[in-house]
Design an enzyme around this catalytic site. Structure first.
Site, PDB file in Angstrom:
ATOM      1  N   ASP A  42      -9.941  -3.551  -5.402  1.00 26.96           N
ATOM      2  CA  ASP A  42      -9.310  -2.726  -4.368  1.00 26.96           C
ATOM      3  C   ASP A  42      -9.892  -1.310  -4.408  1.00 26.96           C
ATOM      4  O   ASP A  42      -9.861  -0.648  -5.449  1.00 26.96           O
ATOM      5  CB  ASP A  42      -7.801  -2.673  -4.599  1.00 26.96           C
ATOM      6  CG  ASP A  42      -7.024  -2.143  -3.407  1.00 26.96           C
ATOM      7  OD1 ASP A  42      -7.606  -1.396  -2.604  1.00 26.96           O
ATOM      8  OD2 ASP A  42      -5.838  -2.471  -3.291  1.00 26.96           O
ATOM      9  N   SER A  63       0.848  -1.188   0.000  1.00 27.56           N
ATOM     10  CA  SER A  63       0.000   0.000   0.000  1.00 27.56           C
ATOM     11  C   SER A  63       0.889   1.246   0.000  1.00 27.56           C
ATOM     12  O   SER A  63       1.670   1.442  -0.919  1.00 27.56           O
ATOM     13  CB  SER A  63      -0.961  -0.045   1.193  1.00 27.56           C
ATOM     14  OG  SER A  63      -1.980   0.903   1.061  1.00 27.56           O
ATOM     15  N   HIS A  67      -8.117  -4.870  -1.337  1.00 26.37           N
ATOM     16  CA  HIS A  67      -6.844  -4.402  -0.810  1.00 26.37           C
ATOM     17  C   HIS A  67      -6.129  -5.444   0.049  1.00 26.37           C
ATOM     18  O   HIS A  67      -4.901  -5.514   0.054  1.00 26.37           O
ATOM     19  CB  HIS A  67      -7.088  -3.139   0.009  1.00 26.37           C
ATOM     20  CG  HIS A  67      -5.876  -2.294   0.219  1.00 26.37           C
ATOM     21  ND1 HIS A  67      -5.179  -1.715  -0.822  1.00 26.37           N
ATOM     22  CD2 HIS A  67      -5.224  -1.913   1.357  1.00 26.37           C
ATOM     23  CE1 HIS A  67      -4.159  -1.017  -0.336  1.00 26.37           C
ATOM     24  NE2 HIS A  67      -4.165  -1.125   0.973  1.00 26.37           N
TER      25      HIS A  67
END
Length: 698
Positions: free
Chosen positions: A635, A550, A670
């Site tokens: 995501d 991320s 995610h």
């Protein structure tokens, strides 16, 4: 007709995405993005050419890793063997019940359970009750995740939110715990959290913004009524801020918390009168953040007002915003950060951070002396639902020590070990961890936590070294235990966490020095920490690897541009790599909320600074490390097309022939696969990639 051998040959050829010049406009300059066509914002499906490209990348990744399939299968088996399949969380007390989650052998998801008891212990004669059967609810779903659960004040009803796409779009649902009936009430498009009022019929929740998927208006739903008639309670006009709902420890108020990077506001509704208009408890002030809880007729407030690393104060119930009436409970300190607190009827517990390590104290009681543990150990407040509980929960762990959960008896001051996480086949005595301090190029000391298996590696310059990092949002990358990492350490890897600026390991100043116009400090710290580890002998210079996910993927991408020669390989998990384009587009989830993290590129200085480090914008015609890049098609935090575009441009521009792989989970978001065993396949894929590069794929 294409034969299987021909298909394999095609898959073994790296896919090159077509280039379609697209102008990304901004007030401060236009740029050409030749892979912008990979973007598709449809929340339910994607264009055929996008799916075709992603599937071609997946096929290529599978083909390149096919010779390692046996090792990948072995790693999955190893990691699964370290998971106690019939396991449960330690029960926690809440208003006459003890709650826990339990897994049965083979289950991907847990069941939510409870049993009657008093504040001291469970009633041994009472029968356990099944509240939420997640394995049954997940049956037939490609993805399933429970966001949050909340039992009504009278203990008879359950509210929960569930996500069945991986895009963090939840549906709020309800169940009668006495009859087992799941109510027809269903509120789609909500955020995870919710809060019950004391009438046991009204629930406060947050509707998602349909475009950004972030905080929308707060509504209240009355059980048994049509969700279309739900009443709007509050709507935040500033869309750069997040909104949350909760109940106070006292149960007297429902709290609506508004927060941002540099401000906060707290509003309340009496839980006994849920139809009452909201009241501002603590007004927002620029550069001031706070959180508040209520018990025993007073408010307790954690705030950074005139306190960089936060302080704790108490305030009268009806005058919480009157600073002259505040009483300091924990003063501001330069060397200690107040990270959180929990209210109990016997005192206030605080979690603090000193020199990158956390500790727990109970204010005003000798039993709450800070626990003296080695550096690199994480001591944290555990789940604490009922202020009248007889115990205070805390946890202790490290990179090599499985989590131990303790309950401190608040009357006697004696700690009780509730649970030591069982990790079958794991012997903690074989492993070691240590805290190092690496010098940065600008004179700072960067904390680095190192872990290794003592009979497989040592600081002799021979071991493969994996350096991981994050460094954003003020989130500290604590050296917690993972039952998966031994699969690398058993094969000789040293694993190091570089606690770079942008996190808050050394306080709020450490965070501020790694965001906005200081963001490059995060990247420099990671490189400097890696070099210090090599100088100290913790890795072989030709076997250095890096991993981040991320915002940690942004860290990886920037470091790859800055110091590609330092690393043999990198794993970038769901990486945020197209910084400027994303931050220019308010329709993308999280964009407006994060201008105060990265900067607002509509402003020239911020635009220029962000453009100078954005990984996607700075890919050059030079040699890069081998890379495995992962993403999820659904995501909502880092859209799939950022990693996809990054790989496409990297493949077109780089001059090396090192492996460059993109793996897209076509069913998840995610966090990857939702099941506890499903996710192991994704982790094992990353491990075989690293082990092969290190020459340790045996």
């Amino acid at each position: 007709m294409t034969s299987p051998s021909q298909m394999l040959q095609v898959a073994a050829t790296p896919p090159f995405a077509r280039q379609v010049p697209h102008t990304v406009k901004s007030p401060n300059g236009d740029r050409i993005d030749e892979y912008y066509w990979l973007r598709d914002d449809d929340p339910k499906t994607k264009r055929p050419e996008v799916i075709q490209y992603l599937e071609a990348e997946n096929a290529y990744t599978d083909a390149k890793l096919a010779p390692l399939a046996g090792l990948q299968k072995q790693l999955v088996a190893e990691m699964r063997a370290r998971i106690k399949e019939d396991d449960s969380t330690p029960p926690v007390y809440d208003r006459g019940w003890w709650y826990w989650r339990e897994f049965k052998a083979g289950d991907e998801y847990p069941r939510l359970m409870r049993q009657r008891g008093n504040a001291e212990r469970m009633d041994a004669k009472a029968k356990p009750e099944l509240l939420l059967d997640q394995p049954a609810l997940a049956k037939g779903q490609a993805y399933y995740r429970v966001g949050a659960t909340a039992v009504s004040p009278n203990g008879q009803l359950l509210a929960w939110t569930e996500d069945t796409t991986g895009r963090r779009i939840h549906t709020l649902r309800f169940k009668n715990l006495a009859t087992g009936q799941i109510y027809p009430d269903a509120v789609p498009g909500t955020l995870e959290g919710m809060a019950w009022a004391n009438d046991n019929r009204t629930v406060f929740y947050i509707l998602q913004d349909p475009v950004t998927l972030q905080s929308g208006p707060v509504y209240r739903h009355v059980l048994g009524t049509d969700a279309k008639s739900d009443v709007k309670v509050y709507e935040e006009a500033d869309k750069t801020l997040f909104v949350g709902v909760d109940r106070t420890a006292s149960g007297k108020y429902v709290v609506i918390g508004v927060r941002g990077t540099e401000t906060a506001e707290t509003l309340v509704v009496p839980a006994d009168k849920p139809a009452t208009p909201v009241k501002v408890l603590l007004k927002r002030r620029d550069k001031v953040r706070h959180s508040a809880d209520h018990l025993n007729g007073r408010w307790v407030i954690r705030t950074n007002e005139n306190a960089l690393n936060f302080k704790l104060v108490s305030a009268p119930e009806n005058a919480a915003d009157v600073r002259s009436l505040w009483r300091t409970l924990v003063p501001a300190r330069d060397q200690a950060t107040l990270e959180g607190f929990a209210l109990t009827t016997r005192g206030i517990a605080v979690e603090e951070r000193v020199n990158a390590d956390t500790r727990v104290r109970l204010l005003g009681q000798a039993a709450g002396k800070a626990l003296d543990l080695p550096a690199g150990t994480v001591v944290a407040l555990g789940e604490h639902r009922d202020p009248a509980a007889a115990h205070l929960r805390y946890t202790v762990t490290s990179m090599v020590q499985p989590t131990a959960t303790y309950d401190l008896h608040l009357k006697s001051g004696k700690p009780v070990l509730r649970k030591l996480r069982e990790v079958p086949g794991y012997d903690a005595k074989l492993y070691a961890t240590e805290r190092l301090w690496a010098p940065s190029r600008d004179g700072k000391r960067i904390p680095v936590t190192v872990a290794w298996r003592k009979d497989k590696a040592q600081a002799n310059g021979q071991a493969p070294l994996l350096v991981v990092g994050y460094g954003s949002y003020g989130y500290s990358y604590d050296p917690n235990f993972s039952s998966n990492r031994p699969s690398l350490m058993d094969r000789g890897f040293v694993i190091a966490i570089a606690h770079v600026r942008g996190g808050a390991e050394l306080g709020e100043g450490w965070y501020a020095d790694g965001r906005m116009m200081n963001k490059k400090n995060s990247f420099n710290d990671f490189v400097d920490a890696t070099q210090a580890l090599l100088k100290a002998g913790w890795g072989a210079p030709d076997k250095v690897f890096a991993n981040g996910g991320s915002a940690g993927g942004l860290l990886m991408g920037a470091v790859a541009n800055q110091a590609p020669q330092l690393y043999k390989g990198m794993v970038l998990d769901v990486p945020f790599v197209d910084v400027v384009t994303t931050m220019l587009d308010e329709s993308i989830p999280l964009t407006a909320n994060e201008w105060q993290q990265w900067g607002d590129p509509r402003e020239k200085p911020a635009y220029d600074y962000m453009l100078s480090y954005s990984p996607y914008d700075n890919i050059e015609a030079k040699a890069y490390p081998a890379m495995l890049v992962t993403t999820g098609l659904w995501d909502s935090q880092v859209q799939y097309y950022e990693p996809a575009k990054y790989v496409a441009r990297m493949r077109a521009r780089r001059t090396d022939s090192n492996p460059l792989l993109l793996a897209t989970n076509m069913k998840a978001g995610h966090g990857g696969a939702s099941g506890r065993f499903e996710i192991l396949n994704e982790i094992a894929r990353e491990y075989v990639f690293l082990l092969d590069l290190a020459g340790a794929a045996k």
